[in-house]
Scaffold this motif. Structure first.
Motif, PDB file in Angstrom:
ATOM      1  N   CYS A 109      36.341  20.878  77.430  1.00 48.43           N
ATOM      2  CA  CYS A 109      34.842  20.756  78.065  1.00 48.43           C
ATOM      3  C   CYS A 109      33.990  21.127  79.311  1.00 48.43           C
ATOM      4  CB  CYS A 109      34.030  19.210  77.496  1.00 48.43           C
ATOM      5  SG  CYS A 109      34.428  19.481  75.597  1.00 48.43           S
ATOM      6  N   GLU A 110      34.855  20.279  80.784  1.00 45.87           N
ATOM      7  CA  GLU A 110      34.767  20.223  82.587  1.00 45.87           C
ATOM      8  C   GLU A 110      34.904  21.704  82.010  1.00 45.87           C
ATOM      9  OE1 GLU A 110      37.524  17.392  83.745  1.00 45.87           O
ATOM     10  OE2 GLU A 110      36.795  16.124  82.765  1.00 45.87           O
ATOM     11  N   LYS A 111      35.685  22.406  82.263  1.00 48.27           N
ATOM     12  CA  LYS A 111      35.438  23.996  82.491  1.00 48.27           C
ATOM     13  C   LYS A 111      34.591  24.788  81.790  1.00 48.27           C
ATOM     14  CE  LYS A 111      40.817  23.666  83.394  1.00 48.27           C
ATOM     15  NZ  LYS A 111      40.452  24.639  84.897  1.00 48.27           N
ATOM     16  N   GLY A 112      33.737  24.667  80.857  1.00 50.39           N
ATOM     17  CA  GLY A 112      33.044  25.288  79.846  1.00 50.39           C
ATOM     18  C   GLY A 112      33.423  25.747  78.866  1.00 50.39           C
ATOM     19  N   PHE A 113      34.628  25.290  78.088  1.00 47.07           N
ATOM     20  CA  PHE A 113      34.456  26.494  76.433  1.00 47.07           C
ATOM     21  C   PHE A 113      33.849  25.462  75.782  1.00 47.07           C
ATOM     22  CE2 PHE A 113      38.382  27.045  79.038  1.00 47.07           C
ATOM     23  CZ  PHE A 113      38.864  28.408  78.693  1.00 47.07           C
ATOM     24  N   THR A 114      33.663  26.048  74.596  1.00 47.85           N
ATOM     25  CA  THR A 114      33.218  25.065  73.541  1.00 47.85           C
ATOM     26  C   THR A 114      34.013  24.529  72.357  1.00 47.85           C
ATOM     27  OG1 THR A 114      30.905  26.622  73.230  1.00 47.85           O
ATOM     28  CG2 THR A 114      31.029  25.819  71.378  1.00 47.85           C
ATOM     29  N   VAL A 115      33.776  23.415  72.391  1.00 50.49           N
ATOM     30  CA  VAL A 115      34.914  22.615  72.294  1.00 50.49           C
ATOM     31  C   VAL A 115      34.623  21.699  70.322  1.00 50.49           C
ATOM     32  CG1 VAL A 115      36.522  21.048  71.440  1.00 50.49           C
ATOM     33  CG2 VAL A 115      35.791  22.279  73.831  1.00 50.49           C
ATOM     34  N   VAL A 116      35.031  22.543  69.305  1.00 53.66           N
ATOM     35  CA  VAL A 116      34.940  21.364  67.863  1.00 53.66           C
ATOM     36  C   VAL A 116      36.137  20.583  68.079  1.00 53.66           C
ATOM     37  CG1 VAL A 116      34.486  21.396  65.981  1.00 53.66           C
ATOM     38  CG2 VAL A 116      33.550  23.257  67.238  1.00 53.66           C
ATOM     39  N   ALA A 117      35.665  19.355  68.071  1.00 57.53           N
ATOM     40  CA  ALA A 117      36.584  18.548  68.782  1.00 57.53           C
ATOM     41  C   ALA A 117      37.450  17.261  66.992  1.00 57.53           C
ATOM     42  CB  ALA A 117      36.322  17.402  69.206  1.00 57.53           C
ATOM     43  N   SER A 118      38.207  17.530  66.374  1.00 60.45           N
ATOM     44  CA  SER A 118      38.825  16.655  65.213  1.00 60.45           C
ATOM     45  C   SER A 118      39.270  15.325  65.186  1.00 60.45           C
ATOM     46  CB  SER A 118      39.173  18.033  64.272  1.00 60.45           C
ATOM     47  OG  SER A 118      39.060  17.308  62.811  1.00 60.45           O
ATOM     48  N   GLY A 119      39.331  14.808  64.646  1.00 62.87           N
ATOM     49  CA  GLY A 119      40.125  13.502  64.203  1.00 62.87           C
ATOM     50  C   GLY A 119      39.730  12.825  63.387  1.00 62.87           C
ATOM     51  N   ARG A 120      40.159  11.711  62.563  1.00 57.95           N
ATOM     52  CA  ARG A 120      39.588  10.573  61.627  1.00 57.95           C
ATOM     53  C   ARG A 120      38.435   9.845  62.099  1.00 57.95           C
ATOM     54  NH1 ARG A 120      45.559   9.263  58.949  1.00 57.95           N
ATOM     55  NH2 ARG A 120      46.863   9.448  61.130  1.00 57.95           N
ATOM     56  N   LYS A 157      32.270  12.958  71.535  1.00 61.36           N
ATOM     57  CA  LYS A 157      30.991  13.806  72.042  1.00 61.36           C
ATOM     58  C   LYS A 157      30.006  13.551  72.503  1.00 61.36           C
ATOM     59  CE  LYS A 157      27.287  15.966  68.878  1.00 61.36           C
ATOM     60  NZ  LYS A 157      26.713  16.082  67.410  1.00 61.36           N
ATOM     61  N   GLN A 158      29.604  12.231  72.954  1.00 60.52           N
ATOM     62  CA  GLN A 158      29.063  11.335  74.522  1.00 60.52           C
ATOM     63  C   GLN A 158      29.063  12.064  75.895  1.00 60.52           C
ATOM     64  OE1 GLN A 158      27.952   7.609  73.232  1.00 60.52           O
ATOM     65  NE2 GLN A 158      26.470   8.039  71.398  1.00 60.52           N
ATOM     66  N   GLU A 159      30.708  12.080  75.864  1.00 57.54           N
ATOM     67  CA  GLU A 159      31.187  12.304  76.871  1.00 57.54           C
ATOM     68  C   GLU A 159      31.345  13.197  77.695  1.00 57.54           C
ATOM     69  OE1 GLU A 159      34.603   8.387  76.625  1.00 57.54           O
ATOM     70  OE2 GLU A 159      34.865  10.008  76.610  1.00 57.54           O
ATOM     71  N   THR A 160      31.495  13.948  76.476  1.00 61.00           N
ATOM     72  CA  THR A 160      31.195  16.085  76.752  1.00 61.00           C
ATOM     73  C   THR A 160      30.719  16.313  76.266  1.00 61.00           C
ATOM     74  OG1 THR A 160      33.046  16.449  74.821  1.00 61.00           O
ATOM     75  CG2 THR A 160      34.282  14.990  76.481  1.00 61.00           C
ATOM     76  N   GLY A 161      30.365  16.222  74.625  1.00 59.86           N
ATOM     77  CA  GLY A 161      28.984  17.800  74.349  1.00 59.86           C
ATOM     78  C   GLY A 161      29.899  18.380  73.314  1.00 59.86           C
ATOM     79  N   VAL A 174      50.065  17.006  80.716  1.00 58.47           N
ATOM     80  CA  VAL A 174      49.835  17.774  79.468  1.00 58.47           C
ATOM     81  C   VAL A 174      48.841  18.744  79.344  1.00 58.47           C
ATOM     82  CG1 VAL A 174      50.766  17.759  77.014  1.00 58.47           C
ATOM     83  CG2 VAL A 174      51.473  16.108  78.590  1.00 58.47           C
ATOM     84  N   ALA A 175      47.581  18.361  78.956  1.00 61.79           N
ATOM     85  CA  ALA A 175      46.161  18.778  79.095  1.00 61.79           C
ATOM     86  C   ALA A 175      46.447  19.828  80.094  1.00 61.79           C
ATOM     87  CB  ALA A 175      45.424  17.853  78.712  1.00 61.79           C
ATOM     88  N   LYS A 176      46.759  19.489  81.119  1.00 59.06           N
ATOM     89  CA  LYS A 176      46.323  20.625  81.998  1.00 59.06           C
ATOM     90  C   LYS A 176      47.364  21.660  81.969  1.00 59.06           C
ATOM     91  CE  LYS A 176      44.697  17.910  86.267  1.00 59.06           C
ATOM     92  NZ  LYS A 176      45.737  17.315  87.265  1.00 59.06           N
ATOM     93  N   ALA A 177      48.696  21.390  81.263  1.00 56.52           N
ATOM     94  CA  ALA A 177      49.065  22.449  80.766  1.00 56.52           C
ATOM     95  C   ALA A 177      49.765  23.722  79.776  1.00 56.52           C
ATOM     96  CB  ALA A 177      51.147  21.554  80.081  1.00 56.52           C
ATOM     97  N   VAL A 178      48.574  22.847  79.010  1.00 57.45           N
ATOM     98  CA  VAL A 178      48.156  23.257  77.639  1.00 57.45           C
ATOM     99  C   VAL A 178      46.842  24.272  78.024  1.00 57.45           C
ATOM    100  CG1 VAL A 178      47.032  23.508  75.599  1.00 57.45           C
ATOM    101  CG2 VAL A 178      48.493  22.014  76.079  1.00 57.45           C
ATOM    102  N   ILE A 179      45.843  23.935  79.137  1.00 63.25           N
ATOM    103  CA  ILE A 179      45.230  24.925  79.424  1.00 63.25           C
ATOM    104  C   ILE A 179      45.456  26.248  79.724  1.00 63.25           C
ATOM    105  CG2 ILE A 179      43.298  24.961  80.646  1.00 63.25           C
ATOM    106  CD1 ILE A 179      42.180  21.868  79.889  1.00 63.25           C
ATOM    107  N   GLN A 180      46.261  26.176  81.208  1.00 61.22           N
ATOM    108  CA  GLN A 180      47.031  26.820  81.939  1.00 61.22           C
ATOM    109  C   GLN A 180      47.430  28.000  80.989  1.00 61.22           C
ATOM    110  OE1 GLN A 180      50.241  25.207  84.083  1.00 61.22           O
ATOM    111  NE2 GLN A 180      48.826  24.811  85.935  1.00 61.22           N
ATOM    112  N   VAL A 181      48.141  27.921  79.219  1.00 61.66           N
ATOM    113  CA  VAL A 181      48.854  28.853  79.016  1.00 61.66           C
ATOM    114  C   VAL A 181      47.181  29.535  78.224  1.00 61.66           C
ATOM    115  CG1 VAL A 181      49.737  29.320  76.125  1.00 61.66           C
ATOM    116  CG2 VAL A 181      50.451  27.953  77.934  1.00 61.66           C
ATOM    117  N   LEU A 182      46.033  29.093  78.538  1.00 63.34           N
ATOM    118  CA  LEU A 182      44.851  29.115  77.852  1.00 63.34           C
ATOM    119  C   LEU A 182      44.390  30.625  78.515  1.00 63.34           C
ATOM    120  CD1 LEU A 182      42.622  26.980  75.932  1.00 63.34           C
ATOM    121  CD2 LEU A 182      43.522  28.673  75.365  1.00 63.34           C
ATOM    122  N   GLU A 183      44.698  30.189  80.224  1.00 67.85           N
ATOM    123  CA  GLU A 183      44.167  30.754  81.714  1.00 67.85           C
ATOM    124  C   GLU A 183      44.635  32.078  81.948  1.00 67.85           C
ATOM    125  OE1 GLU A 183      43.124  27.541  83.743  1.00 67.85           O
ATOM    126  OE2 GLU A 183      40.940  27.422  82.651  1.00 67.85           O
TER     127      GLU A 183
END
Length: 225
Positions: A22-33, A42-46, A197-206
């Motif tokens: 979200c900080e990088k400007g992606f539109t994210v649909v986040a899921s969990g239980r 949602k409040q923290e990130t939009g 780990v999240a940064k490593a995942v985002i590197q794959v996206l970029e």
């Protein structure tokens, strides 16, 4: 920017991923239980949120459809959700534990990948990132069911890559090692931080458009294998 569906977003790697994406400007649909945790996220990130129990096949498919309704299309699917009920010798696991780990660790990412292909193939583009585990590369005693499901996901993901790539769809299997999350009973500060780990995942996206990372294994410095 791309629309991303992310599972397992309410804690650990998924939570950090949701924030950073979200900080990088992606539109994210986040899921969990956990609906309460999703509301906080949602409040923290939009980001957009959809509560779903991935141990239920109908809810899993419905999750993808709801994500489409929210943002129009899905460009990237990140199958991050995973669970292990407990570590135990093979003779002690229960049928309920087996079925839950199968449903969440293997069936859910397979179903979501199936639905993603239906959207991505006509567009001749897209990306699916499957967060597997280095458990799929080892034979850890007391982790038979979890390891079996993660090995199954690795096998599925390898075939998904071959079927998807001719249609312009990138598929990556990630094999992170020890990570200091609430997935573990005790804190392990010597392990990787979820944000790392999240940064490593985002590197794959970029990565550049003409590059696809088929597999990536990464571990904390204290792990040799």
């Amino acid at each position: 920017m791309k629309n991303i569906l992310l599972t397992g977003a309410t804690s650990g790697i998924g939570y950090e991923l949701a924030k950073q994406l979200c900080e990088k400007g992606f539109t994210v649909v986040a899921s969990g239980r956990n609906e309460e945790k999703l509301s906080v996220l949602k409040q923290e990130t939009g980001c957009e949120v959809v509560a779903a129990d991935l141990s239920d096949a109908e809810q899993t498919v419905s999750l993808f459809n709801k994500a489409i309704e929210l943002v129009g299309t899905i460009d990237v699917l990140i199958n991050n959700a995973g669970m292990i009920s407990r570590k135990c010798p093979i003779e002690e696991f229960t049928l309920e534990e087996f079925e839950e780990q199968y449903a969440i660790n293997l069936r859910a990412p397979a179903l979501l990948s199936r639905e993603a292909l239906k959207v991505m193939k006509p567009n001749k583009s897209g990306q699916i990132i499957n967060v597997v585990s280095t458990a799929a590369k080892r034979a850890n005693e007391t982790m038979s069911i979890y390891s079996a499901m993660k090995q199954g996901l690795a096998g599925f993901s390898a075939i998904l890559m071959k079927e998807a790539q001719p249609h312009g769809i990138k598929v990556t299997s990630l094999f992170p090692g020890g990570t200091d999350t609430n997935f573990r009973e005790a804190e392990r500060p010597e392990y990787m931080h979820p944000a790392s780990v999240a940064k490593a995942v985002i590197q794959v996206l970029e990565l550049p458009a003409d590059v696809v990372m088929h597999e990536m294994t990464f571990r904390p410095m204290v792990e040799i294998e």
